[in-house]
Structures are given as structure tokens and as C-alpha cells.
Scaffold this active site. Sequence first.
Site, PDB file in Angstrom:
ATOM      1  N   ASP A 289       0.871  -1.174   0.000  1.00 15.26           N
ATOM      2  CA  ASP A 289       0.000   0.000   0.000  1.00 15.26           C
ATOM      3  C   ASP A 289       0.914   1.231   0.000  1.00 15.26           C
ATOM      4  O   ASP A 289       2.134   1.134   0.200  1.00 15.26           O
ATOM      5  CB  ASP A 289      -0.961  -0.009   1.198  1.00 15.26           C
ATOM      6  CG  ASP A 289      -2.184   0.886   0.944  1.00 15.26           C
ATOM      7  OD1 ASP A 289      -2.153   1.668  -0.025  1.00 15.26           O
ATOM      8  OD2 ASP A 289      -3.163   0.817   1.705  1.00 15.26           O
TER       9      ASP A 289
HETATM   10  C1  BGC Z   1      -5.034   3.278   0.184  1.00 13.08           C
HETATM   11  C2  BGC Z   1      -5.242   2.231  -0.883  1.00 13.08           C
HETATM   12  C3  BGC Z   1      -5.128   2.850  -2.250  1.00 13.08           C
HETATM   13  C4  BGC Z   1      -3.786   3.509  -2.359  1.00 13.08           C
HETATM   14  C5  BGC Z   1      -3.524   4.110  -3.720  1.00 13.08           C
HETATM   15  C6  BGC Z   1      -3.798   4.112  -0.056  1.00 13.08           C
HETATM   16  O1  BGC Z   1      -3.763   5.226   0.767  1.00 13.08           O
HETATM   17  O2  BGC Z   1      -4.971   2.651   1.438  1.00 13.08           O
HETATM   18  O3  BGC Z   1      -6.499   1.617  -0.699  1.00 13.08           O
HETATM   19  O4  BGC Z   1      -5.330   1.892  -3.227  1.00 13.08           O
HETATM   20  O5  BGC Z   1      -3.709   4.538  -1.398  1.00 13.08           O
HETATM   21  O6  BGC Z   1      -4.253   5.243  -3.954  1.00 13.08           O
END
Ligand code: BGC
Length: 752
Positions: A289
Site C-alpha cells: 500500500d
Molecule cells: C489506500 C489504498 C489505495 C492507495 C492508492 C492508499 O492510501 O490505502 O487503498 O489503493 O492509497 O491510492
Amino acid sequence: MKANVVYFYVIFCFYAVIISANLFAGPDLKKEDEVIEKKVNELLAQMTVTEKIGQLQQLSYWGEKVPDELAEQIREGRIGSFLNAGDLEIKKELQKIAVKESRLGIPLIFGRDVIHGYRTVFPIPLGQAASWNPAIIEKAAAVAAKEASADGIHWTFAPMIDIARDPRWGRIAETCGEDPFLTSTLGAAMVRGFQGKNLADPQTIAACGKHYVGYGAAEGGRDYNTCNIPERELRDIYLPTFHAAVEAGVATIMSAFNEISGVPASGNEFTLRTVLRDEWGFDGFVVSDWTSMTEMIAHGFCKDNREVALKSMKAGVNMEMVSTTYATELEKLITEGLIPEKLLNESVANILRIKFRLGLFDHPVSDGSRQSEIFHPDFLKLAKQAALQSVVMLKNDNNSLPLSGDKTIAVIGPLADSPVDQMGMWTMDGRSEDTQTPLSAIKEKIGENHVKYAPGLKTSRTVDKAGFEDAVKAAEASDAVVLFLGEEQILSGEAKCRAFLNLPGAQEELVEVVAGTGKPVIVVIMAGRPLTFQHVTEKAGAVLYAWHPGTMGGPALADILFGVVSPSGKLPVTFPRTVGQVPIYYAHKNTGRPPSPSSLGIPMGTPLDPQGFTSKYLDVDFTPEYVFGYGLSYTTFEYSNLKLSAESMPMDGSITVSADITNTGDVKACEIVQLYVRDLFASVTRPVKELKGFQRILLEPGESKTATFTLKTGDLTFHDINMNNVTEPGDFKVWIGPNSKQGLEGGFKVVE
Ligand code: BGC
């Protein structure tokens, strides 16, 4: 005699081989996989360590012009993927540099959060889950894939298949709710929808099961907070949804921000390697993530970037989102012999495999020819259908709904005409001007001159009551009031957690003054989570829960309000009476001192309860406000004739359980029939009920249908004291009913 036996055995084997060869031949995906594996290995053999590490780097890029420095990095093969990455023209430019100007011409993979639609916005995932309809959810994901791929997107960071049992957590909006079976079923449908039958089809995109794993168990419902999950709970509750996604062929998995009982998810060898790769055989790639790898320093699990790269690589994170520890540390770690190059090769192979499966080497980026298909009228029809099926009716006293179209209606409340809010969280590509609000839809349905509109409050959080006077006037001048209340979109989603679950701002007071006019009041709530709103319910004849219903939420709600369609949604999550009951979920354990029926009905705020020493509260009934699976209809359904095909089920066997459902009202409507079981005594304690099946059935007035479910012993497994996945012999209860509380009850035995 003996010779005969051998003869038959040989013949049998011969035919068995022929039959199984034909059965598994299929469209020869296996052969395609072999071809891809060969290509992956050939490419890998040509790559330098720098180029290999480059494939592991994903950067976020929002700019409108590709800076020289970034172009150079791509040229050198130091970037494997972008997320966000601007419009199609920017993507084309980035991809041209990668494919035409880098030494090996390996295409970039473009990812984006296409969570519940792209330009056509569907209800938030929690709302879609209320439809309990995998078919429509699969179609919605396919539409999102068509639109997103037309704009050059190859990969979405969805589905979110975290189990959420705490409505304070803002990301509950992105989930399919509290139940592993429902989430597994719907999550797998989303994977199929995004990825289609063949990832190489340019209209499909790769899916990403996230957030692996346990992210929804954040203490106190506070995002990113500590998660303590014992292994049995991890395996029985949190992992099955990901296993189902892997079985459905999900191309990628995202490692989560949270720790799992002391070990951060992005450095967790047990979940990422032992479970995901060794036990399930996942062959796609794992992306971290957003900076979840470097956040392991703040977790206190790694002391610096070097340790981050070391632990993440060992654990099995293949691609690093946004942070750059692989780029800066990995080569040194390999030279020093701390990471075998084999591990790096595995990561690169996992990524290349998906790039080949997506066909990126043949069509690296959309040519733009399908952009005109985005926001197709058919997609809007589907979005309306999905919104219609997601609405849950919580109350309807004295047939307050449906409303009659020839009356004058006061449309009041901050969510009545708020296009951005009704789209919900994660709608970067949705447009407010595309969104049809309830106000516009109701005007269209009954004529503008039959509608009196007064928002009452500017937003859901407004406390200034200046708009109340107009709201009261609008109510007084009408036959009935529809109040659109709830939460703005920015109150749910990532990092949008709440310690209170009430309707924010002065909304309760607005209901008070409007109800004070004596006009019949209907309440529609749009929100990203279960809220607590008892006082509002008391003042309303009917309550509809519409979540954030997306682009077509307005027309869908107008159809329900005026009786064109009966509500059919059922809650995918338990609604508490008060935040103090959280976490509250239907599949809880019984405890040694379950509350007795005599302690039911303790009103909210009771100072002292005289009942005994059982597992309950002094000041509020221990039961929820609305149970999991609950939802009303404009008709009534009767359940009868529960039948089991046998009294007992042998190990590795199955039984069928069926019941008749009759539409006893006078409206055609859909019912979601639910099957639950309880394992009464086991070597470890088991939940009081577990969902094991459901069916949506459409019934004409007076019509009966039989819902039949097959239960296999494999559906009854849990992890025992030695962490073996087992079904134990013994007594089981079974229910078929309209929700997790009511239903026809039967029983069976599992025998050895
Ligand atoms: C979130 C994810 C997301 C990623 C990319 C993160 O802050 O937890 O769910 O896919 O950002 O935008």
C-alpha cells in the site's frame, strides 16, 4: 478372473485419462500460461539488476507534462508502474518512453483506484453489498473496467475485501460489510467483473485484492491502528475473502498498512509467503500500500530503509508503491549476500507475468478509440439498477411508503441535491454534473410544481439553523415530507473515522422542527457507514437507507419512493443502537453467560438494570438496532415448509435444505433468502450463526418458490486447536429466513 480385473482396470484408466484430458482442455489457458512463463524467463535472463529492481518501483504521478528527469528514469528502466498518472495523453507519452526508448521496452502498468465505478459511479461497495447480488456487482465492475481501460488504465486497486465490524472506521464504506461468506462471494464477483474471462482483452483490467490482511480490525475503529488478530480468527474470518479472490484469479494483492499481532502486514512472511504463496498458490504479484513499507519504521519494526527493503523483500512484497527503498537499497543487499538474487527474480517474474497476461507487450496503452463509449446510456441503466437494489427499507409503518404521485411533496435536507456527496468516497473520475440527484428525479417524476424544496441545512455538518424556517414552510405547504439526511462523502473513506455515529450537524433538530408540522415524514439516509438515528426513526413513518448511491441514486430513489419498484436490499452489516455497542456483529460467540430473553428491551440510557450477571449492558438493550441481513419490502413474504434431504450428513457428503417462500402481499418484489448454520459443540467455540448461502428471488403477488441450498461438509469447516481446517462430527442447527434473526429452524448431524 485376476486377468479380467487387470483388463478392466487398464480400460478404465485409459478412458479416465481421455475424459480428464478433454475436461481440462478448456480454452487452453494452461498452454498460454506456459508460453507466458517462457517469455517471462527469457526476458528476465536479459535484465540487469538495475532493470529488475526498476520493475518493482511504482510511482504516483499527477503532472500534466512528463518532466525530463522522470523520462530519463523510465528510459533507464528504473520504473515499472505508475498510479494515478494523469489523462490518456500523459499515459501514452509515459508508455512511449518505456516501450520505445528503454533498452528492453518493457511496458509500464498503470494503476488507479477505480473502486465503485469510473465515470459512471455505482453505489459505494457497502451499498452494492446490500443488493446481495453478485451478478449485478460483476456487471458493475465490468463497466468500470471498460471505462477505465478506455482511458489507458490497466489495473484497479479493488476489490477491497476487508471484513469490517466497526462502523466508526471510515473505510467500512469501501467494504462489503461484516461477513466473510458474503464478502467472499461479492469480492470474487468483482474480480470476475474487472478481469473478465481473459485479462488480455483490452476491455478488462487487473484487479487487486486489498488490504492484505486484517486492516478492518483496527482498534477503536481508528484507521491504520493496531490489529490484534489471533491466528484462528485470521484464518476463519479475515483470510477467506482473499482466498476466494485468489481462487477467482485475482491478478494482484495489496499488502496493508496495519500490523497483525505485532508484525506489519507489509513485512509479514507468514501471511504473504506461507499463506498466500505456499498454501494458496497465488502466482500474481503483491504491491505494497502507499508507503506501507517505509511506515514499518514508524511501527517500530524496521530501523531504516535498508531494513524496510530487506524485510519487505523477504516477506514477499513485489512492488513498492510510492516509497523507494527497493530502488535505493536492494542492489547493495544483494551484493552483500543478504538477499539472494533468486528472491528478486521471483518478484520481477510475478510482475512480468501479469504484464504479459494483460497483453501489455502487444497493446501497451489504449489508443483512445473507445473513449466515446465511456458513460454509455447502458451503463447508466445498470448504475440505476444497482442503486435500486442497494436501498434498504428499515421502517414502513402503516404503508407510509410508497408515496402517491399526485401529492405535493416537500423535499428537505442537505443530501437532497448534493451530487458530489451522493457519489460517495473514491470518485476521482466521477463528475458532479453527471449525477442525478433525488431533487431533480422527484421533480421529473411528479412535476416541478408538486415539489417544494428547502435544504434546511447547507451540509450534513451544518449547525446554523437559518434554513429551518424555509424547511418548515415547505413542509407546511405540502402533503408529505421526504427528508434526505446522512453524511457528506468526506465523512467516510480513508482516515475518515468517527467516534460518534449520530447524524452530524443539526440534522436531528431539523427532523424535530419538520415533524413538528404534523406532516407525514419519510427519511432517506445517505451515508458511508451504519449510523445511529433512533430519535429520527421514531418521528418518521418510513426510513430508507440509501448509502451513497452514485450517479443514478436520484432516479433509483424516486422509483422506490413512488412505488415503481419495491425496496429489496438487506443490510450487509449490523446496525448498533449506540456507538457503545461496537463492535457488534451477528456471528458472535455465545459466551458462558449469554443474556437471557428476560433482559431484552432495556431502553437506551436506563441508569440501573436489575437483571443478573450476564453478558449485556445496564443502560441499553444488548441487541442491535437492525440485524445483519435485515430489510423490508412493499410486500410481505411467508416462509414455510423447511425440508432437509437427510437427518445426517456423512463426512465429505452433503445435504440439501429448502424452504418455500410466498409473496403474501399485493406487489411484485424480490426477496433475499438467507441460509445460516450453527455448529453447536466443537473442539473450539463456534459462532451462534454463520451465513452459508443466499438467493435473490423475484415473486409475483401470491406466487411461491422453493429456495434450495446444498450444504457440504466443506462449507462447515473451521480451524481447530492445531490450525487444521476441519469439519467435526456433531449436531448443527440450520435456518432459512429473511435475516440473521428470524427464520425456519431445523437440525442435522455430521457423522463420521
Ligand atoms: C489506500 C489504498 C489505495 C492507495 C492508492 C492508499 O492510501 O490505502 O487503498 O489503493 O492509497 O491510492
